[in-house]
Design an enzyme around this catalytic site. Sequence first.
Site, PDB file in Angstrom:
ATOM      1  N   CYS A   1      -5.820  15.318 -12.966  1.00 33.98           N
ATOM      2  CA  CYS A   1      -7.172  15.961 -12.723  1.00 33.98           C
ATOM      3  C   CYS A   1      -8.314  15.548 -13.714  1.00 33.98           C
ATOM      4  CB  CYS A   1      -6.698  17.428 -12.940  1.00 33.98           C
ATOM      5  SG  CYS A   1      -5.466  18.298 -11.853  1.00 33.98           S
TER       6      CYS A   1
ATOM      7  N   ASP B   1      -6.810  17.239  -3.579  1.00 36.10           N
ATOM      8  CA  ASP B   1      -8.071  17.823  -4.117  1.00 36.10           C
ATOM      9  C   ASP B   1      -9.200  16.775  -3.835  1.00 36.10           C
ATOM     10  OD1 ASP B   1      -6.349  19.433  -5.292  1.00 36.10           O
ATOM     11  OD2 ASP B   1      -6.360  18.745  -7.261  1.00 36.10           O
TER      12      ASP B   1
ATOM     13  N   CYS C   1      -2.458  15.187  -4.049  1.00 32.62           N
ATOM     14  CA  CYS C   1      -2.778  16.853  -3.975  1.00 32.62           C
ATOM     15  C   CYS C   1      -3.658  17.241  -2.927  1.00 32.62           C
ATOM     16  CB  CYS C   1      -2.695  17.422  -5.194  1.00 32.62           C
ATOM     17  SG  CYS C   1      -3.944  16.364  -6.301  1.00 32.62           S
TER      18      CYS C   1
ATOM     19  N   CYS D   1      -6.661  22.499  -7.507  1.00 26.48           N
ATOM     20  CA  CYS D   1      -5.896  23.378  -8.614  1.00 26.48           C
ATOM     21  C   CYS D   1      -6.676  23.792  -9.744  1.00 26.48           C
ATOM     22  CB  CYS D   1      -4.604  22.550  -9.089  1.00 26.48           C
ATOM     23  SG  CYS D   1      -5.137  21.217 -10.287  1.00 26.48           S
TER      24      CYS D   1
END
Lengths: 136, 170
Positions: A106, A39, A37, A63
């Site tokens: 996450c 991140d 993603c 996110c």
Amino acid sequence: MAYSNKVLDHYQHPRNVGSLDKDAADVGTGIVGAPECGDVMKLQIKVDESGRIVDAKFKTYGCGSAIASSSLATEWLKGTTVDEAMAIRNTQIVEELSLPPVKIHCSVLAEDAIKAAIADYQSKQERLREAGAPES
Amino acid sequence: MRHVLLRLIDPFETLGLPATMDLDAATLEARYLELSRTAHPDRNAEVESDAQVAMLARAAAINDAFRTLRDPWTRAQALCERLAPGVVAATAKLSPEFLAGAMELAEAVALAERDAAEALAERIRRALAAILADIRAALTHVDARSAARLLNEARYWQKAGADLRQKLRA
């Protein structure tokens, strides 16, 4: 994607955003990422002589769940010992934030960041000991 | 989902093409159209249902393979997985130095004012072109590990580019 209230709270009011001096001997920096993603998460701890984490900061580009996971992690880290911090598991973050399965990675990122920060702190202390300098 | 498919099915094999980065776009498309005609479900409506299901699966595999090979990034990923299954996931953990740079890049995108955005977009385009060239070189030397690591690095640049575009649209 429906975020839980706790995620939204951390996302809108992130705790402990910022940086500590990454070159200081009593600061450990962990920087981790998730290519899937894009991140990136940086988490830093400041540790006193007794091995207690006296400050924690984070900076996350990602996110809402990634931001909330790292924000929560810094809250938990403050006041704990390094050993207690090592025991923090991503599943605790998942539970606290009610993260859905697609956002579990996450919380894994946050756990990885904690471990990387501790490893960085410990390797700095190790180098200091080897150099014969007094511990900071 | 896409990653799983890439690991299970070799798109080069599906389309009967040589496994290389240097696929000619016209050759690829011609082969895709040729195979699609033979596997089209409407064309084979008269055959019995089991065979029709198989035909449908084949048509889907051909579509997937074409999509994967048409794009140089997913083509490179398919080559990596062919050389060393799982290598892209195995090289996903990048160095703190790279990640610190990725964070600076994300920061630059977040803070970019409209007049600075074009220069930043150009920097991202150049970086991605350079990474793709390095991936080609690595694959030429059958170095799947380096190519896979570069693919993972590219994702941060791609994300930055996408974020910047979205920001400019807003």
